[in-house]
Design a protein around this motif. Structure first.
Motif, PDB file in Angstrom:
ATOM      1  N   ARG A 183     -18.329  30.849  78.061  1.00  0.00           N
ATOM      2  CA  ARG A 183     -18.741  30.423  79.392  1.00  0.00           C
ATOM      3  C   ARG A 183     -20.071  29.702  79.300  1.00  0.00           C
ATOM      4  O   ARG A 183     -20.985  30.151  78.601  1.00  0.00           O
ATOM      5  CB  ARG A 183     -18.927  31.614  80.336  1.00  0.00           C
ATOM      6  CG  ARG A 183     -17.698  32.380  80.710  1.00  0.00           C
ATOM      7  CD  ARG A 183     -18.100  33.562  81.601  1.00  0.00           C
ATOM      8  NE  ARG A 183     -18.633  33.141  82.889  1.00  0.00           N
ATOM      9  CZ  ARG A 183     -19.722  33.670  83.446  1.00  0.00           C
ATOM     10  NH1 ARG A 183     -20.433  34.589  82.818  1.00  0.00           N
ATOM     11  NH2 ARG A 183     -20.121  33.250  84.639  1.00  0.00           N
ATOM     12  N   VAL A 185     -22.676  28.551  82.186  1.00  0.00           N
ATOM     13  CA  VAL A 185     -23.003  28.559  83.607  1.00  0.00           C
ATOM     14  C   VAL A 185     -24.055  27.492  83.874  1.00  0.00           C
ATOM     15  O   VAL A 185     -25.193  27.600  83.402  1.00  0.00           O
ATOM     16  CB  VAL A 185     -23.519  29.937  84.050  1.00  0.00           C
ATOM     17  CG1 VAL A 185     -23.932  29.901  85.522  1.00  0.00           C
ATOM     18  CG2 VAL A 185     -22.460  31.006  83.821  1.00  0.00           C
ATOM     19  N   VAL A 219     -22.951  27.328  89.212  1.00  0.00           N
ATOM     20  CA  VAL A 219     -23.410  28.417  90.072  1.00  0.00           C
ATOM     21  C   VAL A 219     -24.676  27.939  90.776  1.00  0.00           C
ATOM     22  O   VAL A 219     -25.646  27.545  90.118  1.00  0.00           O
ATOM     23  CB  VAL A 219     -23.706  29.698  89.271  1.00  0.00           C
ATOM     24  CG1 VAL A 219     -24.359  30.748  90.172  1.00  0.00           C
ATOM     25  CG2 VAL A 219     -22.434  30.247  88.654  1.00  0.00           C
ATOM     26  N   GLU A 239     -25.498  37.266  84.684  1.00  0.00           N
ATOM     27  CA  GLU A 239     -24.353  36.638  84.019  1.00  0.00           C
ATOM     28  C   GLU A 239     -24.113  37.211  82.625  1.00  0.00           C
ATOM     29  O   GLU A 239     -23.199  36.782  81.928  1.00  0.00           O
ATOM     30  CB  GLU A 239     -24.575  35.122  83.908  1.00  0.00           C
ATOM     31  CG  GLU A 239     -24.774  34.398  85.229  1.00  0.00           C
ATOM     32  CD  GLU A 239     -23.513  34.346  86.072  1.00  0.00           C
ATOM     33  OE1 GLU A 239     -22.427  34.636  85.541  1.00  0.00           O
ATOM     34  OE2 GLU A 239     -23.624  34.003  87.267  1.00  0.00           O
TER      35      GLU A 239
END
Length: 278
Positions: A183, A185, A219, A239
């Motif tokens: 991931r 972000v 985000v 996160e």
């Protein structure tokens, strides 16, 4: 792009052990050549005053040099144990010149790894070392926290996006980390009362990163002018991030290099590796 050569600053502090282990693990993952640099000053007069005799000064300098040599030996042993091709160097000179000399060496490597300034050897201006590397080496820098941290190339990365040239540079320099991450972000701080025009656009940056094979999500979090650094840290914790990527900022109104407030907060308070570029 992968890192082919990495330079790391080592000294006799406990924090240096975690930093060296981080550098060795990263070099092994990347197949990179590793350079460990320690420092021993040639003079300590500014620290000890004119009333210190030559014999006393000579003994102190020899002790400090021995510590630097020991740091290099320890670093090379750690690299050899991991099967990493590495070089250890002891630089000698004036303390105020070392940040310049280290940054010059960093220009010949893909990445520099430093520690958090408050955890470094007090004989060297640690903030000056970080500043010089960030703003005068032309290379990205990873700030490794004092506690041991495992390399998580397939974990979660928080990348701070504000639309700036510094952030864009950091993202591209960090692709080695961003591409294999599970991931990424893309964190955007929306300032109080900001209009859509003032909020950094994300579509083109998401498309750019996606074309590089980065699994990215956006985000947006509310922010105010004074808490951007701590917002990044708290969001990274939320996160469960393994690394933070951001651009580095400074202001030069009062002296040559003064780290910007957000940059300074991140340098002092981050508990995970911090990838920065300018």
């Amino acid at each position: 792009m992968s890192f082919k050569d990495i330079i790391v600053y080592v000294d006799g502090t406990e924090a240096s052990k975690a930093r060296a282990a981080f550098a060795v693990a990263l070099a092994k993952a990347q197949g990179a050549y590793l350079i460990g640099v320690a420092f021993a000053p040639k003079a300590l007069l500014p620290l000890y005053g004119a009333d210190v005799g030559f014999a006393d000064m000579s003994g102190v300098l020899q002790g400090v040099k021995a510590q630097g040599e020991a740091a290099v030996v320890s670093f090379k042993a750690l690299a050899a144990e991991a099967g990493i091709e590495a070089d250890g160097r002891l630089m000698q000179g004036m303390s105020e010149e070392f940040p310049h000399d280290f940054a010059a060496c960093a220009r010949q490597a893909d990445l520099a790894i430093l520690g958090q300034p408050r955890d470094g050897d007090p004989l060297i201006g640690q903030y000056a070392l970080v500043e010089r590397c960030l703003f005068a080496s032309g290379r990205p820098v990873v700030i490794a926290p004092a506690q041991p941290a495992e390399i998580a190339l397939d974990g979660t990365i928080v990348a701070a996006w504000d639309g700036s040239a510094e952030a864009a540079r950091a993202f591209n320099d960090a692709l080695t980390f961003l591409k294999p991450a599970k991931r990424v972000v893309l964190l955007v701080g929306v300032l109080d009362g900001a209009t859509e025009v003032r909020t950094p656009p994300t579509d083109d940056m998401v498309a750019h990163l996606t074309r590089h094979g980065v699994n990215v999500e956006v985000v947006r979090v509310p922010a105010s002018e004074g808490d951007i650094g701590r917002l990044l840290l708290s969001q990274a914790k939320k996160e469960q991030a393994d690394m933070i990527v951001m651009g580095a900022f400074h202001h030069s109104r009062w002296r040559e290099f003064i780290l910007g407030g957000v940059t300074l907060t991140m340098l002092e308070e981050a508990t995970i590796p911090l990838f920065m570029a300018h």
